[in-house]
Design a protein around this motif. Structure first.
Motif, short mmCIF file in Angstrom:
data_model
loop_
_atom_site.label_atom_id
_atom_site.label_comp_id
_atom_site.label_asym_id
_atom_site.label_seq_id
_atom_site.Cartn_x
_atom_site.Cartn_y
_atom_site.Cartn_z
N LYS A 1 0.97 4.85 0.30
CA LYS A 1 1.80 3.97 -0.51
C LYS A 1 1.59 4.14 -2.01
O LYS A 1 2.46 3.84 -2.81
CB LYS A 1 1.53 2.51 -0.13
CG LYS A 1 2.18 2.10 1.18
CD LYS A 1 2.24 0.59 1.29
CE LYS A 1 3.12 0.15 2.43
NZ LYS A 1 3.36 -1.30 2.45
N GLY A 2 0.42 4.62 -2.39
CA GLY A 2 0.15 4.79 -3.81
C GLY A 2 0.25 3.48 -4.56
O GLY A 2 -0.37 2.47 -4.21
N SER A 3 1.03 3.47 -5.64
CA SER A 3 1.17 2.25 -6.45
C SER A 3 1.91 1.14 -5.71
O SER A 3 1.82 -0.03 -6.11
CB SER A 3 1.89 2.58 -7.75
OG SER A 3 3.19 3.11 -7.48
N ASN A 4 2.62 1.49 -4.64
CA ASN A 4 3.35 0.46 -3.88
C ASN A 4 2.44 -0.29 -2.90
O ASN A 4 2.92 -1.15 -2.16
CB ASN A 4 4.50 1.10 -3.09
CG ASN A 4 5.58 1.64 -4.02
OD1 ASN A 4 5.82 1.07 -5.07
ND2 ASN A 4 6.20 2.74 -3.61
N VAL A 5 1.16 0.07 -2.87
CA VAL A 5 0.25 -0.58 -1.93
C VAL A 5 0.13 -2.07 -2.21
O VAL A 5 -0.22 -2.86 -1.33
CB VAL A 5 -1.14 0.10 -1.98
CG1 VAL A 5 -1.87 -0.27 -3.27
CG2 VAL A 5 -1.99 -0.30 -0.77
N ARG A 6 0.45 -2.50 -3.44
CA ARG A 6 0.35 -3.93 -3.78
C ARG A 6 1.37 -4.76 -3.03
O ARG A 6 1.24 -5.98 -2.97
CB ARG A 6 0.51 -4.11 -5.28
CG ARG A 6 -0.70 -3.63 -6.08
CD ARG A 6 -0.58 -3.92 -7.55
NE ARG A 6 0.48 -3.13 -8.17
CZ ARG A 6 0.81 -3.21 -9.45
NH1 ARG A 6 0.18 -4.06 -10.25
NH2 ARG A 6 1.76 -2.44 -9.95
N SER A 7 2.37 -4.13 -2.45
CA SER A 7 3.36 -4.86 -1.65
C SER A 7 2.89 -5.10 -0.22
O SER A 7 3.57 -5.79 0.54
CB SER A 7 4.69 -4.10 -1.64
OG SER A 7 4.53 -2.82 -1.01
#
Length: 575
Positions: free
Chosen positions: A384-390
């Motif tokens: 997910k990279g930077s989208n892992v916060r979702s």
């Protein structure tokens, strides 16, 4: 192993060390006396009471040896859920802040108590099951031998419909049977074997190597406890244990000497029998209700949304996750349970908070990658990279630990091994903030020891130590925290060469800290002796998080060096 551990600690016996653990010793002693009292009381009851006379004639001592451990099983089944009611323990710790430290420390042994109750249940289950097989062997023998069976007037087995039909009216069904098959013809036998299977699975999956490497197996099998309590609750519902209900008017000792179904002196009325009513559920119904309320509270708290603020992968295969959640109030050294539904909807894993109360509203955990669940988490982070916060994440906790008491001591000795350093990240951060805000009241000296098996383990935590080290130097109190770092193994030839070449540098070549790394294992006996010499008439709080083998050594040394001159109070993280 448990006896060996107790022997090791006994060798280091000192009055101060004994007093530190006195509440725990009192609790365990009372628990042991209660178990012994229940066993003896029920054994004597079934071995001597007249109302069980006729059944004793058939089962011999098997009845007493079955019912005595059953009472112990019921008692420990009543207790076993309470030590894992974490909200309950946290509430007790919070309301017990005026209690002695040793009393609060006894609460931190909750998992040890849980294991103690569990192994007692297993041990007594062995005796209980073996005694019932012994009983069934004699029942079959009596059924196959009419002369033996007819010696007993109004035989109690006739008053049990199941055994009466199977054993008396059609003896041809009995003769080919054995005790094992007969066990599966009763509710008690079927549920007993179900409980045995559950206990076997739970015990074997609790072995440290399984729990550490295959936590998912441990997690799932441990939730079989639900079926254990269901089976225990209905174990006696068939009511196949008969006893004489009119011993006051029909003396079994006299009546048994008369021919079958006849009366005479001392036996004016024939004996009548009734079945013992179920009682096991009465023991655990209230603790089970407390546990269900505990689970309800934890479920409601887990529904509060959690926001992931930042995720960072450290080179040492450790993930740092910073989060926010409403109504989240943390204290030093506490831990939370983490669940990520996209990995596993049912699995909850405990992790120590590496943030401190001053970091509110954010909090963080550091997760070492080991096992299927953490490997899946690492894979998700990389994908997910930077989208892992979702990613949806739920938190249960925080829950209290022994580390909360660190500020109650003037001198604190913190020992972390490997990833076991995580609770001390929270403590050291909080110490720094309290010192900066002039709020560090009682605690005046901290000794911090970090034992690592390989150089990569230093990476994420060394940055925090570097920040604290520089800040304390700037404020003019560099000696507030004295830390020693030990590397026990894992360095390569190139790293050894680099260490040798930079031995005289101001900064350590591995950690980049002012304090040099020590190579090899700490000499704990000398370390404790030095601290005791430097702090006469003081009480030193020893806090440890790490493997059991090192815990035993530290507990041994704490007791050994506790004297009237200086005493050590040992505290270990348990979750």
């Amino acid at each position: 192993m448990w006896l060996f551990d107790r022997f090791v600690l006994f060798r280091a016996f000192s009055l101060r060390g004994f007093l530190n653990d006195l509440p725990r010793y009192i609790f365990v002693t009372l628990w042991m006396l209660t178990n012994i009292g229940l066993f003896i009381g029920f054994f004597v009851q079934f071995e001597t009471f007249p109302r069980y006379f006729y059944f004793r004639m058939i089962s011999r001592q098997g009845l007493s040896f079955a019912r005595a451990p059953a009472a112990v099983i019921n008692f420990n089944s009543m207790l076993i859920l309470l030590p894992v009611c974490r909200n309950l323990i946290s509430i007790i710790r919070g309301t017990c802040f005026r209690c002695s430290r040793s009393l609060r420390k006894a609460l931190d042994k909750n998992i040890s108590y849980h294991k103690l109750f569990a192994w007692t249940i297993i041990f007594c289950s062995v005796i209980h099951t073996a005694a019932h097989y012994y009983n069934y062997e004699f029942i079959i023998t009596d059924a196959a031998s009419p002369q033996r069976f007819e010696q007993v007037p109004s035989n109690p087995l006739r008053n049990n419909p199941l055994i009466y039909l199977r054993l008396l009216e059609n003896r041809s069904l009995v003769l080919p049977l054995d005790a094992v098959l007969l066990n599966y013809m009763t509710y008690a036998g079927i549920t007993g074997h179900i409980m045995w299977l559950i206990l076997f699975l739970m015990a074997t999956s609790s072995v440290e190597v399984i729990r550490k490497s295959f936590f998912e197996i441990f997690w799932y099998t441990h939730h079989l406890f639900i079926f254990y309590f269901i089976a225990l609750g209905i174990h006696q519902f068939q009511m196949i244990l008969p006893f004489q209900s009119n011993v006051d008017v029909s003396d079994p000792f006299n009546c048994s000497r008369l021919p079958v179904d006849t009366t005479g002196e001392g036996c004016e009325i024939l004996p009548t029998f009734t079945a013992a009513r179920p009682s096991s559920y009465k023991w655990f119904v209230i603790p089970l209700a407390i546990y269900l309320v505990e689970r309800l509270i934890r479920f409601i708290k887990s529904l509060i949304p959690v926001q992931i603020v930042h995720v960072e992968e450290h080179p040492s295969r450790t993930l740092e996750i910073r989060m926010k959640r409403r109504f989240f109030r943390q204290d030093v050294g506490q831990y939370v349970f983490v669940n990520i539904p996209s990995i596993s909807f049912l699995e909850w894993h405990p992790f120590t908070l590496t943030s401190c109360p001053e970091d509110n509203p954010e909090f963080s955990v550091h997760i070492r990658i080991v096992g299927d669940w953490t490997e899946a988490l690492l894979k998700k982070v990389r994908q997910k990279g930077s989208n892992v916060r979702s990613t949806i994440i739920t938190i249960d906790g925080p829950f209290g630990t022994a580390s909360e008491d660190v500020f109650d001591y003037e001198i604190a000795m913190l020992v972390g091994a490997g990833i076991g350093v995580t609770p001390f990240a929270s403590i050291l951060k909080s110490i720094y903030h309290k010192r900066k805000n002039m709020n560090l009241k009682k605690l005046s000296q901290i000794y911090f020891f970090w034992v690592c098996p390989q150089p990569q383990s230093f990476e994420w935590f060394a940055t925090l130590l570097k920040t604290i080290e520089k800040s304390l130097q700037d404020e003019g109190c560099p000696d507030l925290i004295k830390y020693e770092i030990y590397l026990t193994r894992g360095w390569t030839a190139a790293e050894a060469r680099n260490i040798y070449l930079h031995e005289d540098d101001i900064e350590d070549p591995i950690t980049r800290l002012g304090a040099k790394t020590n190579y090899g294992r700490p000499k704990w006996d000398e370390i404790f002796a030095t601290i005791a010499e430097n702090h006469s008439k003081k009480k030193v709080g020893v806090f440890f998080c790490g493997p059991p083998i090192l815990s035993k050594e530290l507990h041994f040394q704490a007791n050994k060096h506790s004297t009237n001159n200086c005493s050590f109070s040992y505290n270990k993280e348990n979750f």
